[in-house]
Structures are given as structure tokens and as C-alpha cells.
Write an enzyme that holds these catalytic residues in place. Structure first.
Site, PDB file in Angstrom:
ATOM      1  N   CYS A  69       0.873  -1.181   0.000  1.00 20.86           N
ATOM      2  CA  CYS A  69       0.000   0.000   0.000  1.00 20.86           C
ATOM      3  C   CYS A  69       0.902   1.222   0.000  1.00 20.86           C
ATOM      4  O   CYS A  69       2.017   1.159  -0.537  1.00 20.86           O
ATOM      5  CB  CYS A  69      -1.011  -0.032   1.144  1.00 20.86           C
ATOM      6  SG  CYS A  69      -0.347   0.048   2.812  1.00 20.86           S
TER       7      CYS A  69
HETATM    8  O1  LIG Z   1      -1.421   2.456   5.417  1.00 20.69           O
HETATM    9  P1  LIG Z   1      -1.107   3.633   4.565  1.00 20.69           P
HETATM   10  O2  LIG Z   1      -0.403   3.227   3.330  1.00 20.69           O
HETATM   11  O3  LIG Z   1      -0.391   4.710   5.329  1.00 20.69           O
HETATM   12  O4  LIG Z   1      -2.480   4.281   4.142  1.00 20.69           O
HETATM   13  C1  LIG Z   1      -3.444   3.449   3.548  1.00 20.69           C
HETATM   14  C2  LIG Z   1      -3.799   3.946   2.189  1.00 20.69           C
HETATM   15  O5  LIG Z   1      -4.458   5.200   2.244  1.00 20.69           O
HETATM   16  C3  LIG Z   1      -4.028   5.968   1.129  1.00 20.69           C
HETATM   17  O6  LIG Z   1      -3.178   6.998   1.536  1.00 20.69           O
HETATM   18  C4  LIG Z   1      -3.265   5.045   0.249  1.00 20.69           C
HETATM   19  O7  LIG Z   1      -4.125   4.308  -0.549  1.00 20.69           O
HETATM   20  C5  LIG Z   1      -2.636   4.133   1.260  1.00 20.69           C
HETATM   21  O8  LIG Z   1      -2.160   2.960   0.703  1.00 20.69           O
END
Ligand SMILES: O=P(O)(O)OC[C@H]1O[C@@H](O)[C@H](O)[C@@H]1O
Length: 185
Positions: A69
Site C-alpha cells: 500500500c
Molecule cells: O497504510 P497507509 O499506506 O499509510 O495508508 C493506507 C492507504 O491510504 C491511502 O493513503 C493510500 O491508498 C494508502 O495505501
């Protein structure tokens, strides 16, 4: 290493390009890569990818999973809600190796905001090619000590722990010997 060289991968929209690069790399190295997110259309939210990857592990379909992610954090938190998942987030090759070698992690999450494709490939190799104790064979008690950590996490039952006055029920014991001189992490 997984005997059958099979791995399941998945990404949200932010992790999708990194996931594709790492999956292609693994296939070139002989891995069978099953991608639960093969198209960048209608990708699930990050936590739902984590739940699904965790389910593939919980159901015994795969020994290891790779999750992608933005930072690796959210997808790893979600996957960790699934029984039998031992999830790690790493941003370096030594940390990815250590997740397998010391924590017996079965899911590695990485974040495309921070990880370039070559580093992601190297982290995937390190994680997938190691198992509990890999590289620490000369450290007395290393395997036994960390195996207890793994087992007590795997078997953790919060209600039983609470009923036992917030102590592990029937704790196991192992002595971690002195770290060998010159061992590099
Ligand atoms: O866990 P993280 O990657 O920080 O956040 C989750 C998702 O929220 C959004 O910013 C992106 O899609 C990201 O992958």
C-alpha cells in the site's frame, strides 16, 4: 523457503505499481505468484486487501504473502486482525530478512511511497528465502527463544490472558545465549 515457491500478493491503488514490479521479479526467479489484485481497476481499499491476504494464510492456501500500500502500515494492521497472521512492515533488506528469521512472519508489507522497485525486489527475496533461524545458526538458543515468541503469539488468547491476571498462561522458557562476535544484522 516455501517448499513450493508459491506466494500470494495484493495491493491497493498506491501499492499497485510496486506490487507489479516485485511480482514480475519473483516470477523471473521461479516463484508462482498469485495476485489477488491483478488489475488496477476497482482495487479494494487497503485494509480489505489486508483482510483478504490474511485469509489466504489463515486458510492454509499459502505460507507467505506480500502486501503493498502507500506505507505498508494500514494493510499490515488489517492483515493482523486475521488469525494465524504474523505480519511485518519493513523498509530495508535486513529488516525484511529479520522478520522471517526472528519473528517467523508470514506476511511482509511494504509501502510504495518510500520503497523503490529494486529495494522492494530485494526485500521480497530476503523475506521469502528465509525461515525462522536463518542466518542465526551460530547464536546459541536463538531459534528456541524466538520460537517461543512465535508460539506464544500464535496461541495468544486475550480472554485467557486477562483471566490469568494479564500473565501468559503456561509460559515457555528458553535462554538466549550470547550474541556471536561479528554477527551483522
Ligand atoms: O497504510 P497507509 O499506506 O499509510 O495508508 C493506507 C492507504 O491510504 C491511502 O493513503 C493510500 O491508498 C494508502 O495505501
Amino acid at each position: 523457503m516455501s517448499a513450493e515457491k508459491q506466494v500470494v500478493v495484493g495491493a491497493d491503488f498506491a501499492g499497485f505499481p510496486l506490487k507489479s514490479a516485485v511480482a514480475d521479479h519473483l516470477r523471473e526467479r521461479g516463484w508462482e505468484v498469485v495476485d489477488i489484485t491483478p488489475s488496477d481497476e476497482n482495487l479494494p481499499m487497503y485494509h480489505r486487501v489486508g483482510f483478504r491476504l490474511g485469509a489466504e494464510l489463515a486458510e492454509g492456501n499459502f505460507a507467505k504473502a506480500l502486501a503493498f500500500c502507500g506505507t505498508g502500515m494500514g494493510i499490515h494492521i488489517a492483515a493482523s486482525k486475521v488469525p494465524h497472521v504474523h505480519a511485518a512492515v519493513a523498509e530495508s533488506v535486513p529488516a525484511a530478512l529479520r522478520a522471517a528469521a526472528a519473528n517467523n512472519a508470514n506476511l511482509l508489507a511494504m509501502g510504495a511511497f518510500y520503497i523503490g522497485a529494486p529495494l522492494g525486489m530485494a526485500m521480497a527475496d530476503a523475506f521469502l528465502e528465509a525461515e525462522l533461524g536463518s542466518g542465526y545458526e551460530n547464536w546459541p538458543g536463538f531459534y528456541e527463544y524466538h520460537h517461543i515468541g512465535y508460539l506464544e503469539c500464535e496461541n495468544f488468547d486475550y480472554e485467557a490472558y486477562k483471566a490469568n491476571n494479564f500473565e501468559v498462561v503456561d509460559p515457555m522458557e528458553a535462554t538466549l545465549g550470547d550474541q556471536p562476535i561479528g554477527l551483522a544484522y
